[in-house]
Design a protein around this motif. Sequence first.
Motif, PDB file in Angstrom:
ATOM      1  N   THR A 118      10.384   6.922  -0.680  1.00  0.00           N
ATOM      2  CA  THR A 118       9.718   5.761  -0.185  1.00  0.00           C
ATOM      3  C   THR A 118       9.173   4.844  -1.430  1.00  0.00           C
ATOM      4  N   HIS A 119       8.895   5.330  -2.516  1.00  0.00           N
ATOM      5  CA  HIS A 119       8.701   4.749  -3.673  1.00  0.00           C
ATOM      6  C   HIS A 119       9.919   3.953  -4.229  1.00  0.00           C
ATOM      7  N   PHE A 120      11.153   4.788  -4.356  1.00  0.00           N
ATOM      8  CA  PHE A 120      12.395   4.333  -4.887  1.00  0.00           C
ATOM      9  C   PHE A 120      12.946   3.266  -4.068  1.00  0.00           C
TER      10      PHE A 120
ATOM     11  N   ASN B 164       0.827  -1.272  -0.157  1.00  0.00           N
ATOM     12  CA  ASN B 164       0.132   0.071   0.070  1.00  0.00           C
ATOM     13  C   ASN B 164       0.956   1.145  -0.100  1.00  0.00           C
ATOM     14  N   LEU B 165       2.115   1.321   0.809  1.00  0.00           N
ATOM     15  CA  LEU B 165       2.735   2.330   0.598  1.00  0.00           C
ATOM     16  C   LEU B 165       3.566   2.549  -0.691  1.00  0.00           C
ATOM     17  N   ARG B 166       3.971   1.442  -1.280  1.00  0.00           N
ATOM     18  CA  ARG B 166       4.382   1.637  -2.763  1.00  0.00           C
ATOM     19  C   ARG B 166       3.335   2.434  -3.678  1.00  0.00           C
ATOM     20  N   LEU B 167       2.070   1.787  -3.511  1.00  0.00           N
ATOM     21  CA  LEU B 167       0.977   2.202  -4.225  1.00  0.00           C
ATOM     22  C   LEU B 167       0.593   3.692  -4.036  1.00  0.00           C
ATOM     23  N   TYR B 168       0.353   4.071  -2.969  1.00  0.00           N
ATOM     24  CA  TYR B 168       0.112   5.524  -2.473  1.00  0.00           C
ATOM     25  C   TYR B 168       1.360   6.459  -2.878  1.00  0.00           C
ATOM     26  N   SER B 169       2.411   6.142  -2.558  1.00  0.00           N
ATOM     27  CA  SER B 169       3.362   6.734  -2.946  1.00  0.00           C
ATOM     28  C   SER B 169       3.542   7.090  -4.339  1.00  0.00           C
ATOM     29  N   GLY B 170       3.367   6.027  -5.105  1.00  0.00           N
ATOM     30  CA  GLY B 170       3.405   5.962  -6.571  1.00  0.00           C
ATOM     31  C   GLY B 170       2.261   6.934  -7.233  1.00  0.00           C
ATOM     32  N   LEU B 171       1.173   7.086  -6.477  1.00  0.00           N
ATOM     33  CA  LEU B 171       0.153   7.580  -7.050  1.00  0.00           C
ATOM     34  C   LEU B 171       0.193   9.152  -6.716  1.00  0.00           C
ATOM     35  N   THR B 172       1.014   9.564  -5.540  1.00  0.00           N
ATOM     36  CA  THR B 172       1.411  10.704  -5.170  1.00  0.00           C
ATOM     37  C   THR B 172       2.260  11.314  -6.234  1.00  0.00           C
ATOM     38  N   LEU B 173       3.215  10.650  -6.749  1.00  0.00           N
ATOM     39  CA  LEU B 173       4.390  11.098  -7.506  1.00  0.00           C
ATOM     40  C   LEU B 173       3.577  11.300  -8.979  1.00  0.00           C
ATOM     41  N   PHE B 174       2.674  10.383  -9.234  1.00  0.00           N
ATOM     42  CA  PHE B 174       2.098  10.241 -10.565  1.00  0.00           C
ATOM     43  C   PHE B 174       1.024  11.591 -10.810  1.00  0.00           C
ATOM     44  N   ALA B 175       0.479  12.044  -9.480  1.00  0.00           N
ATOM     45  CA  ALA B 175      -0.294  13.244  -9.577  1.00  0.00           C
ATOM     46  C   ALA B 175       0.639  14.628  -9.779  1.00  0.00           C
ATOM     47  N   TYR B 176       1.620  14.396  -9.187  1.00  0.00           N
ATOM     48  CA  TYR B 176       2.662  15.757  -9.481  1.00  0.00           C
ATOM     49  C   TYR B 176       3.105  15.716 -10.965  1.00  0.00           C
TER      50      TYR B 176
ATOM     51  N   ALA C  33       5.286   6.805 -18.882  1.00  0.00           N
ATOM     52  CA  ALA C  33       5.281   5.339 -19.330  1.00  0.00           C
ATOM     53  C   ALA C  33       5.329   4.568 -17.795  1.00  0.00           C
ATOM     54  N   HIS C  34       6.283   4.906 -17.026  1.00  0.00           N
ATOM     55  CA  HIS C  34       6.497   4.259 -15.862  1.00  0.00           C
ATOM     56  C   HIS C  34       5.071   4.240 -14.987  1.00  0.00           C
ATOM     57  N   GLY C  35       4.885   5.341 -14.913  1.00  0.00           N
ATOM     58  CA  GLY C  35       3.442   5.562 -14.010  1.00  0.00           C
ATOM     59  C   GLY C  35       2.436   5.253 -14.559  1.00  0.00           C
ATOM     60  N   CYS C  36       2.208   5.268 -16.067  1.00  0.00           N
ATOM     61  CA  CYS C  36       0.874   4.592 -16.658  1.00  0.00           C
ATOM     62  C   CYS C  36       0.997   3.080 -16.407  1.00  0.00           C
ATOM     63  N   ILE C  37       2.150   2.104 -16.553  1.00  0.00           N
ATOM     64  CA  ILE C  37       2.251   1.022 -16.441  1.00  0.00           C
ATOM     65  C   ILE C  37       1.931   0.439 -15.143  1.00  0.00           C
ATOM     66  N   GLY C  38       2.466   1.203 -14.194  1.00  0.00           N
ATOM     67  CA  GLY C  38       2.006   1.014 -12.407  1.00  0.00           C
ATOM     68  C   GLY C  38       0.560   0.926 -12.540  1.00  0.00           C
TER      69      GLY C  38
ATOM     70  N   HIS D 252      -1.714   0.594 -14.531  1.00  0.00           N
ATOM     71  CA  HIS D 252      -2.467  -0.320 -15.390  1.00  0.00           C
ATOM     72  C   HIS D 252      -2.324  -1.891 -14.387  1.00  0.00           C
ATOM     73  N   PHE D 253      -1.237  -2.049 -13.903  1.00  0.00           N
ATOM     74  CA  PHE D 253      -0.938  -3.325 -13.183  1.00  0.00           C
ATOM     75  C   PHE D 253      -2.030  -3.114 -11.995  1.00  0.00           C
ATOM     76  N   TRP D 254      -2.222  -1.942 -11.457  1.00  0.00           N
ATOM     77  CA  TRP D 254      -3.087  -1.780 -10.167  1.00  0.00           C
ATOM     78  C   TRP D 254      -4.686  -1.831 -10.571  1.00  0.00           C
ATOM     79  N   LEU D 255      -5.213  -1.483 -11.632  1.00  0.00           N
ATOM     80  CA  LEU D 255      -6.189  -1.075 -12.151  1.00  0.00           C
ATOM     81  C   LEU D 255      -6.890  -2.547 -12.692  1.00  0.00           C
TER      82      LEU D 255
END
Length: 556
Positions: free
Chosen positions: A60-62, A4-16, A142-147, A149-152
């Motif tokens: 956190t994400h890295f 969940n930490l990896r997911l939410y940190s990734g979503l935060t970065l994607f929003a940025y 592309a990195h964010g979109c693949i992530g 996609h894996f989530w959804l």
Amino acid sequence: MIQNLRLYSGLTLFAYVLTHLLNHIAGIVSPELMESFSEFSTEIWQFPPLEILLFLALITHFVLAASRLTGRRSLRLRKSEWAQMILGLSIPFLMFRHLIATRIIDLGFDVESNYERVLLDLAVFVPMQGILQAITVIVVWAHGCIGIHFWLRVKPFYPRWRNVLATVSILIPTLALAGYAAASAEIIRRVEEGGRKYVFGVLEAADVNQAAINFYENALIPCSILTLALAFCPFGIRQIRQTIDRVKRGPMLSLPNGRSVRVPPGATALEALRDAGIAMASVCGGHGRCTTCRLHCGSGLEQLAAPGQIEAAALKSIQAPRGMRLACQIRPQNDLAVAPLMPPNATARDGRRPGGLSGSERQVVCVFIDLRDSTKLGERKMPYDVLFILNQFFAEMTEALRSTGGYYAQFTGDGLMALYGHQTDDIEGTILQAFEGAAEMLRRIEGLNEHLASELPHKLRIGIGMHMGKAIVGEMGPPGRENISAIGDTINTTARLEAETKGHGVPLVISKTLFDLGPIPLPENAVLHEVALRGKDQSVAYYALDAMPDLTQLKQ
């Protein structure tokens, strides 16, 4: 928790990243419009609490992504997983120059990084950095979109919205790069028209100073080394761990086909199976969300650690029976017998189904029944006549099963497969019922021969194979047409025993196991035979009988 930490940190970065790209689209009009829109998009991230959140999300994400790579025992990944991993590891190297030239210099040297000044750097002073920045946009997006996609892709609504989201995912970076290119072209035009006066005016307005320039130049080499080290360090650590693991003896996974796979210490069953070249479904990429990597665990199940929070929730959602575990979540410490329960091409929709090849290991009696000379029957009778005879045959066999507690599990063309004992643990009672069922089938065939004497070119005969052992019993079949059936060595062995009735010219071939475990008396003239099983070193002992054993005393 970690996922969940990896997911939410990734979503935060994607929003940025998303707010930045939306702001870049304004560059299609002018750099000034980009600057105006930034007040509502990019500058909100400079609010201290959000900036701290963004910084923590980045670290956190890295760290979590790198630790996941370090912990992998196998790198047999899908192309999309490889793409996401490589793109993610390259981001620090691609981004550090832009980060130093904007935010770090802003904070350390009071330089104002407005769009006009940044575009001047990227389009005029260091055009190669401008090209690199455009590549960075594509890589990060592309990195964010693949992530995502894996989530959804395990969500029920995703198939309906996938094409729309794919279109948006292409449209946004395309327009953003168009805005970036248009704004850069406008800055180049202004430089050509205004010359040095325009350039120095922009630099003075942004408070660019020599100390900031020196800091940037001195930081390039150390940061390049650091980011490259960050990218390759997980692979190095992983290689060291693998070298250590080779010295240790890991547990073994035993598969139904007789193959054994060694599990490196600390590896998941999914990693071990994939590393051995065994195709396994894992739609969510091994995050415990899709349940497509289901395994049935046999001997050794008691030594497995209890399901964690993620696995327990996933198993509960599909109403998993005892013995079912997720290959991506279990890390065997002892030898374990496993059987994959879904095909390698299973989809997210399959993972949401509680049926499919799910089931439990049961001790069952399997019975295969085959109608002899059905080909000759088809040669001598009209198709509709054959259909009528076969319907009568299956009706009689089904009634024989119903009256003796058997279950019609599978249709085999001119025969069927039946199960006894899939709902009880009474072994002797199950064996007795199976023998009664076979006896009833033989009686009903004789009755059918009398009833259809005028319709038959020859008497109907059947061959019956019977065996007992463990099998995976559960709902199987295509969506919407599942039925209770069984798989495993016991089923394959029974089919082979039924085939032996032809060679011996008898109606019954019954494994020695049934006589050893059950109350059925062995006929005095019974001769023990053995037959090797296809693809296996083992053989099975059986008796070929021309008549049923006497069951009358057992009923008294």
